[in-house]
Design a protein around this motif. Structure first.
Motif, short mmCIF file in Angstrom:
data_model
loop_
_atom_site.label_atom_id
_atom_site.label_comp_id
_atom_site.label_asym_id
_atom_site.label_seq_id
_atom_site.Cartn_x
_atom_site.Cartn_y
_atom_site.Cartn_z
N SER A 171 45.26 7.72 -16.56
CA SER A 171 45.12 7.61 -18.28
C SER A 171 46.25 8.08 -18.93
O SER A 171 46.69 9.40 -18.93
CB SER A 171 43.80 8.20 -18.62
N GLN A 173 47.82 8.17 -22.61
CA GLN A 173 47.72 7.68 -24.06
C GLN A 173 48.56 8.27 -25.02
O GLN A 173 49.11 9.60 -24.73
CB GLN A 173 46.29 7.85 -24.23
N THR A 476 38.70 4.62 -26.21
CA THR A 476 39.69 4.98 -25.29
C THR A 476 38.92 5.95 -24.27
O THR A 476 37.97 6.48 -24.38
CB THR A 476 40.74 5.83 -25.96
#
Length: 519
Positions: A171, A173, A476
């Protein structure tokens, strides 16, 4: 509705068999699934950071460093191109984020030529003159766009590097203006991840200035003093600032062996291959430095022109170091260094606790639903329970096939799906009861029950699917995991209720010829 064509029977059986095939690797050890044939399903459900532990890094893009490099590139461009155009200048330097210099002959014609040359570099440059003094800076709009593009580029390159290591669903971000949150589930060595992510991997090939003394305090204006990458005994080199071939021209990089030693074999694209051939052809007998992130990897003497478009980087690497360097070069150079602001590790103990809690919740929910359905709907309840178990198998099969990451909210989605999975069957069974109370025969009641309940089932599930889609689109991390498992659960529950349970009920009805409703 009680007519069930043969092709539908085969379709249901095929879906169930495929579900069993794709879900079964989750019951096998990793060592077994790794050795399965290529044609056999072997993917297991990926567990998220909260379930199996891993590394969580908050990193900052060093925009200040990148801004300095940006201004220095402008300075080098001005120096090279004004010299080539034979425009005299002096006092060329960097001042407060701008490049400043004085024209030796500040007439209008010289100024116009100077402006035309510098404007070729970028449309975002502002060129101001005051007598002989020239100031070159970047506009505010171009700087804002450049900073945003720099962070996005760093994210994409970081993702490419982590995908190369074989990690599952990292992940990555953006957080704020210049920060990146990186989460790598299952990573046992966070330091190696930091090494892979933290290196800018800027590779270039430059000539060694043999006329200058490497032990001098200052290098010539067109060169700089760099150290070798040997931390124990670093060697000093005077390296020309002019880059003959850049790492941007690489098309491939692979770790290999030469004379029994780990090396990295690199291949240039057409442009890079030509530049490399021209550079080696013009400098036979002179040392050619391979510079990576400001360190000299090696400086071999060019014995002959290299026209093949490929080269070997050797620098006393270990096998792992050569492999990591190849990954970095394939993924491309980071436009700016990444600074580690925060590092957190989720240990396996916390992950095991989360998995255990999820397993207990899922098992308890499944048991309560099974008992309720059996008590409330008798034989039909048992049929719904069989569909419920099939539904869970299909969920894990879909998660395995899609290689979706299962997080703790994802387990919550599965637990929620267990309760919702029987909802369709409850609507159908209650509708059948109403039809029987109105005097319909069992066959007619079952037929009408399915016909009239299907529309309600589709409406309720489609509205929930819309909510799940919005969660996935705008959420998210764990929110997306919840949306994925919820969506898969809704689709499989509709399939098992409308197709599988109905098939079981029809087969039961044809076999027993019962006139009494067993619910």
């Amino acid at each position: 509705m009680l007519q069930f064509p043969r092709w539908k029977i085969f379709l249901v059986l095929a879906v169930l068999l495929a579900g069993l095939a794709f879900a079964s690797p989750n019951l096998l050890p990793k060592s077994v699934t790794d050795n399965l044939p290529d044609w056999a399903p072997s993917n297991q459900v990926n567990l998220g950071l909260d379930l199996q532990g891993g590394a969580s890094l908050l990193m900052e893009v060093d925009l200040a460093f990148a801004a300095d490099e940006r201004v220095k590139n402008v300075l080098e461009f001005i120096r090279d191109n004004l010299r080539s155009a034979r425009i005299g200048y002096q006092n060329l330097s960097v001042s407060e984020g701008s490049v400043v210099f004085d024209l030796r002959n500040p007439d209008d014609a010289t100024r116009e030529r100077m402006r035309a040359i510098i404007s070729q570099l970028s449309q975002g440059l502002l060129i101001s003159t005051d007598e002989a003094r020239v100031t070159v800076s970047f506009s505010e709009a171009s700087t804002v766009e450049w900073r945003s593009r720099l962070v996005e580029q760093s994210i994409e390159i970081t993702r490419a590097r982590l995908d190369e290591t074989g990690t599952k669903e990292p992940s990555i971000q953006r957080q704020g203006e210049d920060r990146i949150l990186i989460q790598v589930p299952g990573e046992k060595d966070p330091d190696r991840i930091k090494q892979i992510i933290g290196k800018t991997a800027k590779l270039n090939f430059r000539m060694v200035d043999q006329s200058a003394d490497p032990n001098a305090l200052r290098a010539p204006a067109d060169a700089e003093i760099l150290l070798s990458n040997n931390p124990e005994n670093p060697q000093r080199y005077v390296i020309k600032k002019r880059i003959l071939v850049s790492g941007e021209n690489l098309s491939d990089a692979q770790a290999t062996f030469q004379d029994g030693q780990p090396v990295v074999s690199i291949t240039f694209d057409a442009t890079g291959g030509k530049r490399f051939a021209d550079a080696t052809l013009a400098n036979v007998g002179r040392p050619f430095a391979i510079v990576l992130d400001g360190k000299v990897i090696s400086a071999p003497v060019i014995r002959s022109a290299i026209l093949s478009g490929s080269a070997i980087i050797s620098g006393g690497f270990t096998v792992e170091e050569a492999g990591d360097l190849a990954i970095l070069l394939r993924a491309g150079a980071l436009p700016a260094p990444l600074i580690v602001l925060e590092e957190r590790s989720v240990g396996p103990g916390l992950g095991a606790d989360s998995v255990l809690a999820g397993q207990i919740a899922a098992a308890l929910g499944l048991a309560l639903v099974i008992v309720f359905m059996a008590v409330a709907y008798g034989s039909f309840g048992l049929m719904a329970n069989a569909a419920l178990v099939s539904n869970l198998i299909l969920i894990f099969a879909a998660l395995s096939a899609l290689q979706a990451t299962l997080t703790l909210p994802g387990i919550a989605g599965i637990v929620l799906t267990i309760g919702m999975a029987v909802d369709a069957n409850v609507l159908i069974f209650e509708r059948i009861r109403e039809e029987v109370r109105q005097g319909q025969s069992l066959t007619a009641a079952i037929d009408n029950g399915y016909k009239r309940a299907v529309t309600t089932i589709l409406d309720s599930n489609i509205t929930t699917l819309i909510a799940a889609f919005l969660l996935f689109q705008f959420g998210t991390g764990p929110i997306k995991g919840f949306a994925v498992t919820l969506t898969i659960g809704l689709l499989t529950s509709m399939f098992t209720a409308i197709m599988l349970t109905r098939l079981i009920v029809i087969l039961w009805l044809r076999r027993n010829r019962s006139k009494a409703l067993p619910i």
